[in-house]
Design an enzyme around this catalytic site. Structure first.
Site, PDB file in Angstrom:
ATOM      1  CB  SER A   1      -1.460   0.425   1.180  1.00 11.97           C
ATOM      2  OG  SER A   1      -1.448  -1.188   0.915  1.00 11.97           O
TER       3      SER A   1
HETATM    4  N1  SAH Z   1      -0.888  -4.535   4.000  1.00 12.20           N
HETATM    5  C1  SAH Z   1      -0.199  -5.189   2.267  1.00 12.20           C
HETATM    6  C2  SAH Z   1      -0.708  -4.477   1.953  1.00 12.20           C
HETATM    7  C3  SAH Z   1      -2.777  -5.449   1.246  1.00 12.20           C
HETATM    8  S1  SAH Z   1      -2.330  -5.780  -0.079  1.00 12.20           S
HETATM    9  C4  SAH Z   1       0.940  -4.812   3.529  1.00 12.20           C
HETATM   10  O1  SAH Z   1       1.738  -4.129   4.043  1.00 12.20           O
HETATM   11  O2  SAH Z   1       2.119  -4.910   1.958  1.00 12.20           O
HETATM   12  C5  SAH Z   1      -4.264  -6.910   0.058  1.00 12.20           C
HETATM   13  C6  SAH Z   1      -3.201  -8.598   0.071  1.00 12.20           C
HETATM   14  O3  SAH Z   1      -4.674  -9.206   1.376  1.00 12.20           O
HETATM   15  C7  SAH Z   1      -2.633  -9.289  -0.379  1.00 12.20           C
HETATM   16  O4  SAH Z   1      -1.133 -10.011  -0.444  1.00 12.20           O
HETATM   17  C8  SAH Z   1      -3.911 -10.431  -1.211  1.00 12.20           C
HETATM   18  O5  SAH Z   1      -3.344 -11.503  -1.657  1.00 12.20           O
HETATM   19  C9  SAH Z   1      -4.715 -10.049   0.007  1.00 12.20           C
HETATM   20  N2  SAH Z   1      -5.986 -10.709   0.523  1.00 12.20           N
HETATM   21  C10 SAH Z   1      -6.583 -11.215  -0.336  1.00 12.20           C
HETATM   22  N3  SAH Z   1      -7.734 -11.490   0.273  1.00 12.20           N
HETATM   23  C11 SAH Z   1      -7.589 -12.227   1.212  1.00 12.20           C
HETATM   24  C12 SAH Z   1      -8.310 -13.107   1.962  1.00 12.20           C
HETATM   25  N4  SAH Z   1      -9.300 -13.485   1.952  1.00 12.20           N
HETATM   26  N5  SAH Z   1      -7.652 -13.529   3.717  1.00 12.20           N
HETATM   27  C13 SAH Z   1      -5.781 -13.226   3.473  1.00 12.20           C
HETATM   28  N6  SAH Z   1      -5.334 -11.967   2.547  1.00 12.20           N
HETATM   29  C14 SAH Z   1      -6.651 -11.983   1.468  1.00 12.20           C
END
Ligand code: SAH
Length: 207
Positions: free
Chosen positions: A53
């Protein structure tokens, strides 16, 4: 330092959150190709087609959580592990759930390399929350859903705060803050954001 000044110029003034962000090297959560851009206020690609992000969004979400050193926090969407690292500086315990196993492994390795020992990375479907460790004082979703997932709301302690992007995937979403009080739920809107969608199930990545 330029990084922190940049965040300040965007109206982010919370000293504790800025200090936490100053203490975590964002480049440590990026592949070498993207490391030169680590301190620009922009999202960047990470493995498995996901993104780390934007720093100002990380700051806004962290501030909204109103963390204290006693908080037990759940993050859904570990991604690179960067947001989890910031959370770990401001809370007692962080559990972070990621549906892509390779991302979870890499994030765990990076967090360990920085000696952030109060974070546990779990491969799983975060839309189910983490019942074994609930209730949580704070819950942060870094993937967007159409509505606040009921499973997660149920795992939030009364008095707790949950922050999440709500809206349809591929469109602008609204960052919302939910406060669970003894008498009900209060919502506030924190602005527009764009996150990847919250998907169900564990991803089937090729080793
Ligand atoms: N917080 C992260 C960025 C998030 S990107 C950072 O600091 O880098 C969003 C993430 O959510 C992705 O890696 C995606 O794979 C994950 N995601 C999406 N749906 C999900 C779910 N049901 N359970 C766990 N992770 C999930």
């Amino acid at each position: 330092m330029q990084f922190i000044l940049g965040l300040r110029s965007k109206g982010i003034t919370d000293a504790r959150v800025l200090k936490a962000m100053e203490s975590i090297p964002r480049e440590a959560f990026l592949e070498p190709t993207f490391q030169p851009r680590a301190y620009a206020d922009t999202p960047l690609p990470i493995a498995c087609g996901q993104t780390i992000s934007q720093p100002s969004v990380v700051a806004t979400m962290t501030i909204a959580l109103e963390l204290t050193p006693r908080c037990k926090v759940l993050e859904i969407g570990t991604g690179s592990g960067y947001q989890a690292a910031i959370l770990s500086r401001l809370s007692r315990r962080v559990y972070t759930v990621e549906r892509h196993r390779p991302l979870a492994r890499l994030a765990a390795k990076r967090l360990e390399a920085l000696d952030l020992a109060n974070v546990t990375v779990i491969t799983g479907d975060g839309s189910l929350g983490l019942p074994a460790q609930s209730p949580f004082d704070r819950i942060l979703l870094t993937a967007a859903s159409e509505d606040p997932p009921a499973n997660l709301l149920a795992q939030l302690r009364p008095g707790g705060i949950m922050v999440l992007p709500v809206g349809q995937s591929d469109m602008l979403q609204t960052l919302i803050k939910i406060e669970k009080t003894d008498t009900g739920i209060e919502y506030s809107e924190l602005g527009e954001v764009r996150f990847v969608p919250l998907l169900e199930g564990i991803a089937e990545d090729i080793a």
